[in-house]
Design a protein around this motif. Sequence first.
Motif, mmCIF file in Angstrom:
data_model
loop_
_atom_site.group_PDB
_atom_site.id
_atom_site.type_symbol
_atom_site.label_atom_id
_atom_site.label_comp_id
_atom_site.label_asym_id
_atom_site.label_seq_id
_atom_site.Cartn_x
_atom_site.Cartn_y
_atom_site.Cartn_z
ATOM 1 N N ALA A 48 1.023 -1.102 0.047
ATOM 2 C CA ALA A 48 -0.160 -0.085 -0.170
ATOM 3 C C ALA A 48 0.832 1.433 0.083
ATOM 4 N N MET A 49 1.875 1.176 0.791
ATOM 5 C CA MET A 49 2.727 2.577 0.892
ATOM 6 C C MET A 49 3.458 2.657 -0.324
ATOM 7 N N GLU A 50 3.993 1.357 -1.098
ATOM 8 C CA GLU A 50 4.512 1.751 -2.361
ATOM 9 C C GLU A 50 3.666 2.213 -3.513
ATOM 10 N N GLU A 51 2.331 1.734 -3.523
ATOM 11 C CA GLU A 51 1.489 2.286 -4.606
ATOM 12 C C GLU A 51 1.015 3.578 -4.358
ATOM 13 N N LEU A 52 0.940 4.128 -3.048
ATOM 14 C CA LEU A 52 0.346 5.573 -2.645
ATOM 15 C C LEU A 52 1.468 6.324 -2.737
ATOM 16 N N VAL A 53 2.448 6.010 -2.253
ATOM 17 C CA VAL A 53 3.507 7.103 -1.818
ATOM 18 C C VAL A 53 4.756 7.103 -2.904
ATOM 19 N N PHE A 54 5.034 6.045 -3.610
ATOM 20 C CA PHE A 54 6.353 6.083 -4.463
ATOM 21 C C PHE A 54 5.797 6.214 -5.919
ATOM 22 N N ARG A 55 4.790 5.396 -6.364
ATOM 23 C CA ARG A 55 4.507 5.609 -7.654
ATOM 24 C C ARG A 55 3.998 6.902 -8.026
ATOM 25 N N SER A 56 4.569 7.300 -9.436
ATOM 26 C CA SER A 56 4.002 8.632 -9.600
ATOM 27 C C SER A 56 2.705 8.976 -9.661
ATOM 28 N N ASP A 57 1.860 7.900 -9.844
ATOM 29 C CA ASP A 57 0.263 8.169 -10.192
ATOM 30 C C ASP A 57 -0.375 7.981 -8.591
ATOM 31 N N GLY A 58 0.737 7.401 -7.474
ATOM 32 C CA GLY A 58 0.000 7.438 -6.379
ATOM 33 C C GLY A 58 -0.534 8.746 -5.550
ATOM 34 N N ILE A 59 -1.836 8.602 -5.124
ATOM 35 C CA ILE A 59 -2.537 10.008 -4.770
ATOM 36 C C ILE A 59 -1.620 10.585 -3.651
ATOM 37 N N LEU A 60 -0.927 9.748 -2.828
ATOM 38 C CA LEU A 60 -0.008 10.354 -1.591
ATOM 39 C C LEU A 60 1.173 10.981 -2.492
ATOM 40 N N ASN A 61 1.659 10.554 -3.219
ATOM 41 C CA ASN A 61 2.744 11.197 -3.870
ATOM 42 C C ASN A 61 2.442 12.268 -4.411
ATOM 43 N N GLN A 62 1.219 12.460 -5.313
ATOM 44 C CA GLN A 62 0.820 13.609 -5.791
ATOM 45 C C GLN A 62 0.458 14.663 -4.760
ATOM 46 N N GLY A 110 14.222 3.141 -8.981
ATOM 47 C CA GLY A 110 14.021 3.517 -7.301
ATOM 48 C C GLY A 110 12.933 2.711 -6.778
ATOM 49 N N LYS A 111 12.338 1.673 -7.369
ATOM 50 C CA LYS A 111 11.448 0.861 -6.602
ATOM 51 C C LYS A 111 12.205 0.039 -5.626
ATOM 52 N N ASP A 112 13.097 -0.567 -5.763
ATOM 53 C CA ASP A 112 13.535 -1.678 -4.871
ATOM 54 C C ASP A 112 14.535 -0.913 -3.319
ATOM 55 N N TYR A 113 14.829 0.249 -3.720
ATOM 56 C CA TYR A 113 15.301 1.028 -2.882
ATOM 57 C C TYR A 113 14.291 1.461 -1.902
ATOM 58 N N PHE A 114 13.120 2.021 -2.284
ATOM 59 C CA PHE A 114 11.872 2.524 -1.621
ATOM 60 C C PHE A 114 11.111 1.310 -0.991
ATOM 61 N N SER A 115 11.315 0.006 -1.530
ATOM 62 C CA SER A 115 10.728 -1.129 -0.620
ATOM 63 C C SER A 115 11.419 -1.081 0.313
ATOM 64 N N PHE A 116 12.788 -1.198 0.125
ATOM 65 C CA PHE A 116 13.769 -1.484 1.519
ATOM 66 C C PHE A 116 13.546 -0.337 2.423
ATOM 67 N N ARG A 117 13.555 1.013 1.996
ATOM 68 C CA ARG A 117 13.200 1.823 2.975
ATOM 69 C C ARG A 117 11.995 1.699 3.963
ATOM 70 N N SER A 118 10.992 1.312 2.902
ATOM 71 C CA SER A 118 9.426 1.321 3.798
ATOM 72 C C SER A 118 9.603 0.119 4.690
ATOM 73 N N LEU A 119 10.177 -1.024 4.293
ATOM 74 C CA LEU A 119 10.348 -2.001 4.904
ATOM 75 C C LEU A 119 11.144 -1.814 6.303
ATOM 76 N N LYS A 120 12.237 -1.107 6.259
ATOM 77 C CA LYS A 120 13.010 -0.738 7.426
ATOM 78 C C LYS A 120 12.079 0.144 8.557
ATOM 79 N N ILE A 121 11.531 1.114 7.931
ATOM 80 C CA ILE A 121 10.564 2.045 8.716
ATOM 81 C C ILE A 121 9.492 1.235 9.470
ATOM 82 N N LEU A 122 8.792 0.335 8.621
ATOM 83 C CA LEU A 122 7.831 -0.559 9.513
ATOM 84 C C LEU A 122 8.508 -1.762 10.564
#
Length: 546
Positions: free
Chosen positions: A288-302, A396-408
Amino acid sequence: MSFVDPVLGEDFFGREEVISKLRKRLDSLHSGFRQNIALLGPPESGKTSILKYFLTKFEDERFLFFYVDIKDSSFQDFVIKFLSSLLSSFLSKTEEFNSIDLIDSQTLLAKFGTHLPRTSYLVKALFDSLERSNFDEAYAKLFDILEIAKLEINRPIVVILEEFQRIANLPIKYPFEILGKKLAVQRDIMYIISSASVNDAKKIIREKLSLLFCNFEVIDVEPFDYATCESFIDKKCGDLNLQRCFKDFIIILSAGSPFYLNTICSKLFELAQIHRYSASQRDLVIKAMEELVFRSDGILNQYLLSKLGSLSKDKKLNVYIQALLQISNENKICDLLPILRKSDTQVNKIMRELTQKDFFSKFGVFYRFNDRLFKIWLNSVYAVKESPYKNFYVDGKDYFSFRSLKILENFIQESKKSVLDRTVELLGLFNNEMVEISSQRFILPAFETIHATKLDERGFRITAASRSKSWLIFLVEDRLLEERFAGWIHTEKKTVKEFKKILLISLYEPDIETKLLTKQEKIITWNISDLNMLFELYGKSLIVKT
């Protein structure tokens, strides 16, 4: 730009205290006492939902309500919108209602002539002023119209102005001073104003609208508390039945923002259905965090990108972004000086401007982001995408996944620790910084020794000492009654003079008698918000009070 429609009907959640206060103010208006209200809160905090829910849920024939969302448009458009809304509200139960919206001045004048003839004379005078480009005169007449309309309608009027601070963008010399003078004499007209620019709004209210008989009661639209967040998540996530640790993570990440909560929960529920509830909850949260925050079309990213967009017209854009990125890594201004290569005076000015724009709040030498998710996004997404080394990552996706995983994972790991252990660790991070807590300034000593002992099942005694300073801290994880605390104080009577400061840190609000005792004994009290603020300033996970 709004990223979510107002929440109405059965989907409206919480805010009972604000709604109750609005109703009480209406009853007072009916009794002859007018109290204007200002609803202030960050973007997407639910102000529009509160106002529109209130308007649709509590129809009150004793008053005429009308609503104007002030946009960055021409003065003529503002006048037409203001008058159209007034007339639409008056005609809301007639066949004429649907033909009022977005009409020209001549049609509007004709309709006023038909339905409110006495008011129409002043409307015509206003349009004559507009023809002569005498905007100040037209602006003043706009509020005079309300007084005439009130007499003709024979009902008090409630004016709702959303984002009222944008009045400053109209071609009027002294817009708020004029408004203030009108407010002072219009005793049967109540104003409810709102603003997402909290600092600007409070300054306007304090300096330009605080006149006799027109003071505003400021209502801060706060994030949802823990209980409301939990109920919201349970309702929105349906049969997902999120585990406590993931609920707590979402609550901390969203900081209780209704917009963030709704967006994250909706995505979680959608993903759970796609995977037919077979995916682990941990994977769903990360996805959910990847799709909302990282993806260019993610509503939270926008949405988060739009926060930076609000600075796009400023000449200092690059400097602002550098400051934001650096503070997202380090909270202290001293870490910013070598990065920006500017003088102390220049850097302090930049930080004051960003604070005024509601990006930060200042606590002594620290700056804290007002939007926790924005800080994470800057650090984990924006910085990576704008990095000159971004080609080293696969989109950038793998990097962001790692960061999100680390935060959680870090959050879950920290939440397993006791409050006592986490507090002791926090005290060990102090390094003689100056911080402001609850309007009091403290120097946080670099403690050399920290010892903790148990007082009872949920109460602890902590001593922290450096060469010149020593603190005695009472940490309480449950509700503290005066008799229990008095016993602790009595035990410490012989040693109390050894300590420079004595603190009570309570996760729950102490009773009145305990508060009186702390004042009598000159004991400083910190609540869970104060403690969490320190955790956040020192880059640690927050405590969730269930």
